[in-house]
Design an enzyme around this catalytic site. Structure first.
Site, PDB file in Angstrom:
ATOM      1  N   ASN A 369       0.917  -1.093  -0.002  1.00  0.00           N
ATOM      2  CA  ASN A 369      -0.076  -0.089   0.151  1.00  0.00           C
ATOM      3  C   ASN A 369       0.754   1.208  -0.025  1.00  0.00           C
ATOM      4  O   ASN A 369       1.525   1.442   1.047  1.00  0.00           O
ATOM      5  CB  ASN A 369      -0.860  -0.005   1.284  1.00  0.00           C
ATOM      6  CG  ASN A 369      -1.631   1.352   1.367  1.00  0.00           C
ATOM      7  OD1 ASN A 369      -2.731   1.680   0.602  1.00  0.00           O
ATOM      8  ND2 ASN A 369      -1.241   2.076   2.425  1.00  0.00           N
ATOM      9  N   GLU A 370       1.026   1.972  -1.260  1.00  0.00           N
ATOM     10  CA  GLU A 370       1.705   3.339  -0.975  1.00  0.00           C
ATOM     11  C   GLU A 370       2.975   3.046  -0.326  1.00  0.00           C
ATOM     12  O   GLU A 370       3.336   4.076   0.138  1.00  0.00           O
ATOM     13  CB  GLU A 370       0.925   4.481  -0.805  1.00  0.00           C
ATOM     14  CG  GLU A 370       0.553   4.502   0.311  1.00  0.00           C
ATOM     15  CD  GLU A 370      -0.604   5.688   0.748  1.00  0.00           C
ATOM     16  OE1 GLU A 370      -0.292   6.740   1.608  1.00  0.00           O
ATOM     17  OE2 GLU A 370      -1.370   6.107  -0.418  1.00  0.00           O
TER      18      GLU A 370
END
Ligand code: AHR
Length: 642
Positions: A369-370
């Site tokens: 995630n990012e």
């Protein structure tokens, strides 16, 4: 002869032009992203009404929190004794804390504990609630137990009584029927006989959960989400996934099985997650809504941003050790087997045990995630991805390209994804509405031969109608680029009033009410009006073309309906010209939905329906022009003859 061949050429040219002006787009384009942020899960969508039900809250989660948070020691009618928190002999080692009540003198009404719920316990007259608790008799003979739901003034709204009868941990459960609606009741668990008794996992659920699932979801909130008719649901985060340090990664295996055996943990957003809403419940919810599940697993590294205001602790990005990576990779493979494997497989059998014998049909999985694109991240991502793609070639892996629409992580993430042939990458951006209006051409020039895009998080930093309309304009560009942008989800989805770590959000709620933001309606209008083919040459602005006007035309091959979306972000009414003559199987019957109003208008708890779509009938000629109001989204759905 000459005439015949020029006629052929003309027809051929027309057909080629027409073919160029339409394209297949993703049928899964609009979905949702559920993250346990803003009390979205415990105290929110997860219907459990008792807070800190298993006494696992602790000060590392929030200053001042402990095993008694949300509980109060109660002595009623001159009873006395004492209570303590113990860990020596729990229901399950994964859930170590429990409370021991030592009743020296029960008095008239016993002694015990009161729970205040999450901002109180909302109950409804005539409805049934499922109470359960684990008890273990430590000293003395059987103890009478009295459980009461009490209203603000101490009125008993419902109660049950039973006797403890086991020297081992035993689960007791019973229904409580409520006599009067109250927004903010409390629950009392009282021991009414001399002796010592251990208690744990006290739970109260409305019987009326979404689709009546046990350990289920708050019905009204789940329905509000389901009404979006999302094509997929990404879960459980967000930053929650890669957590604050390696000990705080979201590990899916900790979240399945009997709730009292799940491993609870600190939520990176500064509170506690019981994981009662765990992987089984997420997958079940997806199935109940008809949405494809899109779980995101950590890429073997923790969140680089931990340590901010809400993120207590703050280890930054750390990688799982190389020695532990093979086990971690196996954990990801096991997830796919758990979701899709036959019941004869190790993990498929566990899914079946939980009540789901058939496959959950997992198609997508997010890895990371990012995350900051560092050597540590790349190495671990590749270790996971290389194994998943070989073992499960049909699963679409989604990589990650940082938290912004550009910049170093974005560039490095894309470079890495292309180099590794990752099928899709997850872009995130939270920007001003003007950014969304100005950047509608973003995906027009994306290379169609490279990784596809999942726009996993986006929002225009506000809940006014202008925000919602700017997002609508941008979403027409997502449809236009639906051959490269395969999936998109607004973020965050849910926020509990008084408990938000992130604003704006799509749906706001408290214990008894919900309001849908203007952004919700934009999402819903696009979601229920998706298509699988995009047409270039159907709509054109009648006047000057500028970026405040946006439009798209899609066809849904299942219904045969053609759907037109017209967006006006400007302050004056505008006109569009529509030419439907290329659609042979189209009637003239159409339904029009319009979201419009003052730019700054919003919905709120006080005025939840200030801005809602207005629906009307319409007769669509083959050629017509249509006036759109300032600050508006108009969706015209023309019925196919099918
Ligand atoms: O949506 C809120 C947060 O925004 C998510 O947890 C994270 O992925 C992003 O920074």
């Amino acid at each position: 002869m000459k005439i015949k061949s020029s006629l052929f050429l003309l027809v051929w040219t027309c057909l080629t032009l027409q073919a160029q002006q339409k394209k297949q787009i993703s049928p899964d384009l609009i979905g949702i992203f559920f993250e346990d942020i803003n009390y979205a899960a415990d105290g929110g969508l997860y219907a459990e009404l008792i807070q800190n039900r298993s006494f696992e809250y602790n000060p590392a989660e929030r200053k001042g929190w402990n095993s008694f948070t949300a509980w109060e020691y109660i002595t009623e009618g001159y009873g006395y004794g004492n209570i303590s928190v113990e860990t020596s002999s729990p229901v399950h080692p994964n859930n170590p804390h429990y409370v021991v009540i030592n009743v020296e003198e029960p008095g008239l009404n016993g002694i015990g504990l009161k729970n205040q719920g999450f901002d109180g316990i909302p109950v409804k007259a005539g409805e049934k609630y499922q109470f359960s608790i684990f008890l273990k008799q430590l000293e003395g003979s059987s103890i009478p137990i009295n459980v009461k739901i009490i209203g603000k003034k101490g009125t008993v709204l419902g109660e049950i009584s039973f006797d403890s009868d086991s020297k081992e941990w035993k689960k007791y459960q019973s229904e409580i029927t409520i006599s009067e609606t109250q927004d903010s009741a409390n629950i009392l668990v009282l021991a009414k006989g001399k002796g010592k008794i251990a208690i744990d996992n006290a739970s109260l659920f409305p019987q009326n959960t979404f689709k009546n699932r046990p350990n289920g979801l708050r019905a009204d909130l789940a329905q509000t989400i389901a009404d979006l008719k999302p094509k997929f649901m990404r879960f459980p985060g967000g930053c929650l996934v890669h957590g604050d340090g390696l000990g705080n990664l979201y590990r899916w295996k900790n979240t399945i099985g009997p709730v009292e055996q799940r491993i609870e943990q600190r939520n990176i957003w500064g509170y506690h997650q019981t994981v009662g809403l765990g992987y089984f419940e997420y997958f079940q919810f997806c199935e109940d809504m008809g949405a494809k599940p899109l779980p995101v697993v950590p890429a073997g590294v923790s969140c680089q941003n931990s340590g901010g205001t809400w993120r207590i602790g703050g280890t930054g990005q750390k990688g799982i050790s190389q020695a532990q990576m093979p086990d971690y990779v196996q954990e990801v493979l096991d997830l796919i087997e758990w979701a899709n494997g036959p019941i004869t497989s190790t993990w498929g059998a566990k899914r079946a045990e939980a009540g789901h014998t058939t496959s959950f049909n997992l198609e997508y999985i997010g890895i990371g995630n990012e995350d900051k694109i560092t050597p540590e991240f790349k190495e671990r991502f590749k270790m996971i991805y290389d194994v998943v793609r070989v073992k499960y070639p049909h699963i679409k892996v989604i990589g990650t390209v940082g938290p912004a629409p550009n910049g170093s992580d974005f560039e490095q993430g894309w470079k890495f994804a292309n180099q590794e042939n990752v099928p899709m990458v997850d872009e995130h951006y939270y920007m001003k509405p003007t950014w969304f209006i100005a950047n509608q051409k973003r995906y027009d020039t994306y290379d169609r031969t490279k990784s596809k895009v999942y726009l996993g998080e986006y929002a225009s930093e506000g809940n006014t109608l202008f925000n919602a309309i700017a997002e609508a304009a941008y979403m027409t560009s997502l449809e236009r680029n639906g051959d490269v942008v395969q999936l998109a989800s607004y973020a965050p989805l849910l926020a509990k009033a008084g408990h938000t770590q992130w604003n704006p959000d799509m749906i706001y709620f408290n214990n008894t009410s919900i309001y849908k933001t203007t952004n919700y309606y934009t999402q819903q209008l696009f979601s229920v009006n998706q298509g699988d083919t995009y047409f270039q040459n159907v709509i054109s602005p009648a006047g000057k073309v500028d970026s405040t006007l946006a439009y798209s035309c899609v066809k849904d091959s299942k219904s045969g309906d053609v759907i037109l979306k017209l967006v006006n972000c400007g302050k004056t009414a505008k006109k569009f010209k529509i030419n439907l003559s290329q659609f042979r199987d189209l009637g003239s019957k159409a339904v029009v939905s319009v979201l419009s109003g003052a730019a700054e208008a919003k919905n709120s708890f006080e005025n939840p329906t200030n801005i809602t779509p207005v629906v009307s009938g319409f007769k669509a000629e083959k050629n017509f022009s249509y006036d759109v109001q300032p600050i508006s989204l108009t969706v015209i759905r023309v019925k196919g003859k099918k």
